[in-house]
Design a protein around this motif. Sequence first.
Motif, mmCIF file in Angstrom:
data_model
loop_
_atom_site.group_PDB
_atom_site.id
_atom_site.type_symbol
_atom_site.label_atom_id
_atom_site.label_comp_id
_atom_site.label_asym_id
_atom_site.label_seq_id
_atom_site.Cartn_x
_atom_site.Cartn_y
_atom_site.Cartn_z
ATOM 1 N N THR A 289 61.248 59.397 -36.622
ATOM 2 C CA THR A 289 61.512 60.547 -35.764
ATOM 3 C C THR A 289 62.672 60.261 -34.830
ATOM 4 O O THR A 289 62.916 59.120 -34.441
ATOM 5 N N SER A 290 63.399 61.309 -34.489
ATOM 6 C CA SER A 290 64.342 61.296 -33.386
ATOM 7 C C SER A 290 63.991 62.478 -32.491
ATOM 8 O O SER A 290 63.086 63.263 -32.808
ATOM 9 N N ILE A 291 64.709 62.598 -31.406
ATOM 10 C CA ILE A 291 64.411 63.663 -30.447
ATOM 11 C C ILE A 291 65.582 64.629 -30.351
ATOM 12 O O ILE A 291 66.746 64.222 -30.183
ATOM 13 N N LEU A 292 65.284 65.922 -30.494
ATOM 14 C CA LEU A 292 66.234 66.988 -30.197
ATOM 15 C C LEU A 292 65.988 67.388 -28.743
ATOM 16 O O LEU A 292 64.954 67.981 -28.419
ATOM 17 N N HIS A 293 66.901 67.023 -27.868
ATOM 18 C CA HIS A 293 66.716 67.199 -26.423
ATOM 19 C C HIS A 293 67.573 68.345 -25.915
ATOM 20 O O HIS A 293 68.810 68.290 -25.959
#
Length: 538
Positions: A289-293
């Motif tokens: 996972t990565s984060i869409l901020h």
Amino acid sequence: MNHPIFLPFYLGFLAWLCLFSVKAEDPYKFFTMEVTYGQINPLGVPQRGILINGRFPGPTIDCVTNDNVIVNVINKLDEPFLITWNGIKQRKTSWQDGVLGTNCPIPPNSNWTYQMQMKDQIGSFSYFPSTLMHRAAGGYGGINIYARAVIFVPYLKPVEQFTLLVSDWWKSDHKVLQQTLDSGKPLPMADALLINGHPSLKSFTVLGGQLYMFRVSNVALTTSINFRIQGHTMTLVETEGSHTLQETYESLDLHVGQSASFLVRMSASPKDYFIVASTRFTKPILTATSILHYDGSNTKASLPLPTAPTYHIHWSMKQARTIRWNLTANAARPNPQGSYHYGTIPVTRTIVLANSEENINGKLRYAVNQVSYVNPETPLKIADFYNISGVFKLNSTKDTPHSIPATLGTSVLGFTLHDYVEIIFQNNENTTQSWHLDGSDFWPVGFGSGQWDTTKRRRFYNLNDATTRHTVQVYPKSWSAILVSLDNKGMWNLRSAIWPRQYLGQQLYIKVWNDEQSYRTEYGIPDNALRCGQAPLK
């Protein structure tokens, strides 16, 4: 008597012509890649990685269609090393392909300079090591080729573009993994998936309401992935150099070696969301996972993760058929992609290639039409150029599978320049395969279950708007068909994109040739070409 009057005009014309010629030359982009070992810990365990300019993953190469890209690779490893440029066609320059069939590897503590032109290409691509199992330690990065300003792009311009490289990863050192394969044992399943070198830490900051592009490449060694963004839909606009019909997906499968570009509108509530990649057709399922901020957000992303298909092979095959060419869009040149009517061109030769798992001399090997490829000491391209006998025999591998014992060999299929070829990848195993062709793109015109036969052309082929790609998946107990125009002279690698299978023999080369010795069809051997094996010294 008029010469004194004419002379200034003549000299002025020559000066203008020289100036015009200089301006007309395509731009040059210069890159240096210093390849070293370095300690990394993507899974919280310190281990040896392969770094490019001290970075893991390596730096992204950003360039424009037709740019001349000069890359000086400095090898500071303890082994010979090469980089290949996944999907870059290398028009008339197979010398620059960076695989062991065309190039001698770069010795330790030395350098070699690649000289490539991104001729008539756009899109999202990648690079990675092509020697031994170096790819399992890193050394990979993205390649983004942008359209020239004079070429219309068939979608709105995003405010920013992100390059995402999804890879599988092992805690074991790459030399341990190589020893596992050399001993005749298969690789264990990967320990994790990574996005840009991290299993869960990477963040991408966006502005609400704006449009962004995500360039996603599957640079894994073994596993297909499914990609998705929590709370958002993705509009597919490009796959490996082709503008697509702009279908919207909640998730999309990308198989080993494939790349795609998505447009995503930031229209959700301003908070954080998960960007998710998970393995397909595996037990257990690995997830990164990565984060869409959203800029200004103080709300962390929350579970559950967006769901995705697990095994569901038929679902993936149906989805693959929805990816279509945009027939009205310009590509790298100002003519519609669909102006080349690939479905009406007569096929000059049909090749059926069956992959198989074999036991040869008591060790695990992988084969194509019962031949398990072995790299000779002298690269095929050099042996062919210098007429060195005994390195390979043209067409020693059959065009169709035969029930004969598998053997070790150096497979090279011969073709005439501009042959139009149908290649069938027949997969009789229970695993998903992925095949890549250097030097050309191709049309993946059909997918189907069971055994291929000629009736499948009428029932399953898309002869109108299949996209062009450089890598195609083949589902378990199934077949995939491609059509390819072999219009790029040279020696080209046709390989399993699944690296352990390639390493243990699931590959071959195709020689595309005519008797014309001309720069119009192929450039000569580079002045800086490395020599090895039986190659003569300079």
